[in-house]
Write an enzyme that holds these catalytic residues in place. Structure first.
Site, PDB file in Angstrom:
ATOM      1  N   LYS A  47      42.267  58.682  24.391  1.00  0.00           N
ATOM      2  CA  LYS A  47      42.767  57.329  24.290  1.00  0.00           C
ATOM      3  C   LYS A  47      43.797  57.204  23.173  1.00  0.00           C
ATOM      4  O   LYS A  47      44.516  56.226  23.093  1.00  0.00           O
ATOM      5  CB  LYS A  47      41.601  56.375  23.969  1.00  0.00           C
ATOM      6  CG  LYS A  47      40.458  56.424  24.928  1.00  0.00           C
ATOM      7  CD  LYS A  47      39.282  55.580  24.354  1.00  0.00           C
ATOM      8  CE  LYS A  47      38.036  55.911  25.126  1.00  0.00           C
ATOM      9  NZ  LYS A  47      36.836  55.323  24.445  1.00  0.00           N
ATOM     10  N   GLU A 103      51.038  63.103  22.529  1.00  0.00           N
ATOM     11  CA  GLU A 103      49.793  63.053  21.753  1.00  0.00           C
ATOM     12  C   GLU A 103      49.975  62.171  20.528  1.00  0.00           C
ATOM     13  O   GLU A 103      51.086  62.043  20.003  1.00  0.00           O
ATOM     14  CB  GLU A 103      49.410  64.461  21.280  1.00  0.00           C
ATOM     15  CG  GLU A 103      48.392  65.173  22.169  1.00  0.00           C
ATOM     16  CD  GLU A 103      46.971  64.632  21.990  1.00  0.00           C
ATOM     17  OE1 GLU A 103      46.801  63.474  21.565  1.00  0.00           O
ATOM     18  OE2 GLU A 103      46.032  65.391  22.271  1.00  0.00           O
ATOM     19  N   ASP A 104      48.887  61.610  20.058  1.00  0.00           N
ATOM     20  CA  ASP A 104      48.937  60.868  18.801  1.00  0.00           C
ATOM     21  C   ASP A 104      48.908  61.817  17.607  1.00  0.00           C
ATOM     22  O   ASP A 104      49.650  61.646  16.653  1.00  0.00           O
ATOM     23  CB  ASP A 104      47.782  59.848  18.704  1.00  0.00           C
ATOM     24  CG  ASP A 104      46.421  60.474  18.995  1.00  0.00           C
ATOM     25  OD1 ASP A 104      46.370  61.481  19.717  1.00  0.00           O
ATOM     26  OD2 ASP A 104      45.409  59.950  18.507  1.00  0.00           O
ATOM     27  N   ASP A 107      45.969  68.104  15.120  1.00  0.00           N
ATOM     28  CA  ASP A 107      45.149  68.315  13.926  1.00  0.00           C
ATOM     29  C   ASP A 107      44.835  69.812  13.845  1.00  0.00           C
ATOM     30  O   ASP A 107      45.668  70.596  13.369  1.00  0.00           O
ATOM     31  CB  ASP A 107      43.889  67.443  14.074  1.00  0.00           C
ATOM     32  CG  ASP A 107      43.120  67.254  12.782  1.00  0.00           C
ATOM     33  OD1 ASP A 107      43.117  68.173  11.963  1.00  0.00           O
ATOM     34  OD2 ASP A 107      42.496  66.202  12.584  1.00  0.00           O
ATOM     35  N   PHE A 156      41.992  62.192   6.570  1.00  0.00           N
ATOM     36  CA  PHE A 156      41.534  61.531   7.797  1.00  0.00           C
ATOM     37  C   PHE A 156      42.262  60.201   7.964  1.00  0.00           C
ATOM     38  O   PHE A 156      42.152  59.311   7.128  1.00  0.00           O
ATOM     39  CB  PHE A 156      40.018  61.315   7.761  1.00  0.00           C
ATOM     40  CG  PHE A 156      39.500  60.877   9.099  1.00  0.00           C
ATOM     41  CD1 PHE A 156      39.452  61.771  10.162  1.00  0.00           C
ATOM     42  CD2 PHE A 156      39.098  59.567   9.316  1.00  0.00           C
ATOM     43  CE1 PHE A 156      39.002  61.371  11.416  1.00  0.00           C
ATOM     44  CE2 PHE A 156      38.641  59.163  10.567  1.00  0.00           C
ATOM     45  CZ  PHE A 156      38.597  60.069  11.617  1.00  0.00           C
ATOM     46  N   VAL A 157      43.038  60.112   9.045  1.00  0.00           N
ATOM     47  CA  VAL A 157      43.839  58.904   9.261  1.00  0.00           C
ATOM     48  C   VAL A 157      43.359  58.153  10.500  1.00  0.00           C
ATOM     49  O   VAL A 157      42.820  58.744  11.439  1.00  0.00           O
ATOM     50  CB  VAL A 157      45.342  59.225   9.405  1.00  0.00           C
ATOM     51  CG1 VAL A 157      45.931  59.659   8.084  1.00  0.00           C
ATOM     52  CG2 VAL A 157      45.598  60.268  10.484  1.00  0.00           C
ATOM     53  N   ASP A 163      41.287  56.616  16.078  1.00  0.00           N
ATOM     54  CA  ASP A 163      40.054  55.888  15.782  1.00  0.00           C
ATOM     55  C   ASP A 163      39.171  56.605  14.769  1.00  0.00           C
ATOM     56  O   ASP A 163      39.310  57.801  14.529  1.00  0.00           O
ATOM     57  CB  ASP A 163      39.238  55.712  17.064  1.00  0.00           C
ATOM     58  CG  ASP A 163      38.549  57.020  17.507  1.00  0.00           C
ATOM     59  OD1 ASP A 163      39.252  58.044  17.619  1.00  0.00           O
ATOM     60  OD2 ASP A 163      37.321  57.020  17.714  1.00  0.00           O
ATOM     61  N   ARG A 169      41.699  51.643  16.293  1.00  0.00           N
ATOM     62  CA  ARG A 169      42.807  51.997  17.196  1.00  0.00           C
ATOM     63  C   ARG A 169      43.866  50.892  17.214  1.00  0.00           C
ATOM     64  O   ARG A 169      45.040  51.149  17.437  1.00  0.00           O
ATOM     65  CB  ARG A 169      42.289  52.215  18.621  1.00  0.00           C
ATOM     66  CG  ARG A 169      41.386  53.432  18.799  1.00  0.00           C
ATOM     67  CD  ARG A 169      41.216  53.738  20.286  1.00  0.00           C
ATOM     68  NE  ARG A 169      40.091  54.609  20.573  1.00  0.00           N
ATOM     69  CZ  ARG A 169      40.128  55.943  20.521  1.00  0.00           C
ATOM     70  NH1 ARG A 169      41.232  56.558  20.183  1.00  0.00           N
ATOM     71  NH2 ARG A 169      39.060  56.665  20.809  1.00  0.00           N
TER      72      ARG A 169
HETATM   73  C1  PRP Z   1      42.071  63.354  19.072  1.00  0.00           C
HETATM   74  C2  PRP Z   1      43.572  63.277  19.265  1.00  0.00           C
HETATM   75  C3  PRP Z   1      43.899  64.625  19.839  1.00  0.00           C
HETATM   76  C4  PRP Z   1      42.886  65.521  19.184  1.00  0.00           C
HETATM   77  C5  PRP Z   1      43.537  66.254  18.050  1.00  0.00           C
HETATM   78  O1  PRP Z   1      41.462  63.036  20.284  1.00  0.00           O
HETATM   79  O2  PRP Z   1      43.941  62.242  20.144  1.00  0.00           O
HETATM   80  O3  PRP Z   1      43.753  64.658  21.242  1.00  0.00           O
HETATM   81  O4  PRP Z   1      41.829  64.702  18.713  1.00  0.00           O
HETATM   82  O5  PRP Z   1      42.619  67.062  17.371  1.00  0.00           O
HETATM   83  P1  PRP Z   1      42.682  68.659  17.348  1.00  0.00           P
HETATM   84  O6  PRP Z   1      44.136  69.045  17.196  1.00  0.00           O
HETATM   85  O7  PRP Z   1      41.872  69.002  16.140  1.00  0.00           O
HETATM   86  O8  PRP Z   1      42.085  69.170  18.607  1.00  0.00           O
HETATM   87  P2  PRP Z   1      39.919  62.671  20.436  1.00  0.00           P
HETATM   88  O9  PRP Z   1      39.220  63.840  21.044  1.00  0.00           O
HETATM   89  O10 PRP Z   1      39.407  62.116  19.143  1.00  0.00           O
HETATM   90  O11 PRP Z   1      39.909  61.538  21.536  1.00  0.00           O
HETATM   91  P3  PRP Z   1      40.672  60.115  21.560  1.00  0.00           P
HETATM   92  O12 PRP Z   1      42.136  60.412  21.790  1.00  0.00           O
HETATM   93  O13 PRP Z   1      40.046  59.400  22.689  1.00  0.00           O
HETATM   94  O14 PRP Z   1      40.433  59.448  20.231  1.00  0.00           O
END
Ligand code: PRP
Length: 184
Positions: A47, A103-104, A107, A156-157, A163, A169
């Site tokens: 999301k 992607e947002d 990480d 952590f942002v 979220d 969000r």
């Molecule tokens: C978050 C974000 C990326 C991923 C990045 O998604 O949107 O998809 O984590 O982390 P990484 O590079 O360490 O794999 P999340 O699984 O939290 O789901 P969301 O987008 O629904 O919040």
């Protein structure tokens, strides 16, 4: 919601609305130029990427088609587990398509690494990545997104789609969450 509305939960605002929108406009101009002669499918990863997709797509000056995939790797904590589940697959057939995954945040890179392998087997003409945020210090796998909004420190942002436990969000900014909120 603004960071000012929840001051006790936010350590600092990392990116303002204006900074985010200005950078999205720059990236959109670059994407318009790079895909001037091809039809582009942008794929938002739910999301977290909802806000980026909505604003980035509106900064573009060319037609694009939009699709969504939902994957999850975090659970409700603050660390990537590396275990990725598809919660919703694409509606589109990727054969012969030029695809830009939006992607947002990048990480550890575990989610995107898995996703690119998965999408890579579907016959697309090209697959590139635009991530609004990247944490260079947290990256554990080699991933080179073609477009990056901002490199940020390994903190952590939340906000602008990101979220903690499904909250924040709808924050307009990208902000550093106070560790007291997640028991850090
Ligand atoms: C978050 C974000 C990326 C991923 C990045 O998604 O949107 O998809 O984590 O982390 P990484 O590079 O360490 O794999 P999340 O699984 O939290 O789901 P969301 O987008 O629904 O919040």
């Amino acid at each position: 919601m603004d960071a000012d509305n929840v001051p006790s939960e936010i350590v600092e605002t990392l990116l303002t609305e204006e900074q985010i929108q200005a950078r999205l406009a720059e990236v959109a101009a670059q994407v318009d130029a790079d895909y001037a002669t091809s039809d582009l499918l942008i794929v938002g990863v739910l999301k977290g990427a909802t806000m980026v997709m909505a604003d980035f797509a509106r900064h573009l000056r060319s037609h694009v088609t939009m699709d969504w995939m939902a994957v999850s790797s975090y659970g409700s904590g603050t660390q990537s587990s590396g275990v990725v589940r598809i919660l919703k697959d694409l509606d589109s057939d990727l054969v012969g398509r030029h695809v830009l995954v939006v992607e947002d945040i990048l990480d550890t890179g575990l989610t995107l690494s898995w996703l690119l392998r998965n999408l890579g087997s579907r016959g697309a003409a090209s697959i590139e990545v635009f991530t609004l945020l990247r944490k260079p210090e947290a990256l554990t796998v080699p991933i080179n997104p073609r477009y990056v909004g901002f490199d940020i420190p390994n903190v952590f942002v939340v906000g602008y789609g990101l979220d903690y436990d499904e909250r924040y969000r709808n924050l307009r900014q990208v902000a550093v969450l106070d560790p007291r909120v997640y028991g850090g």
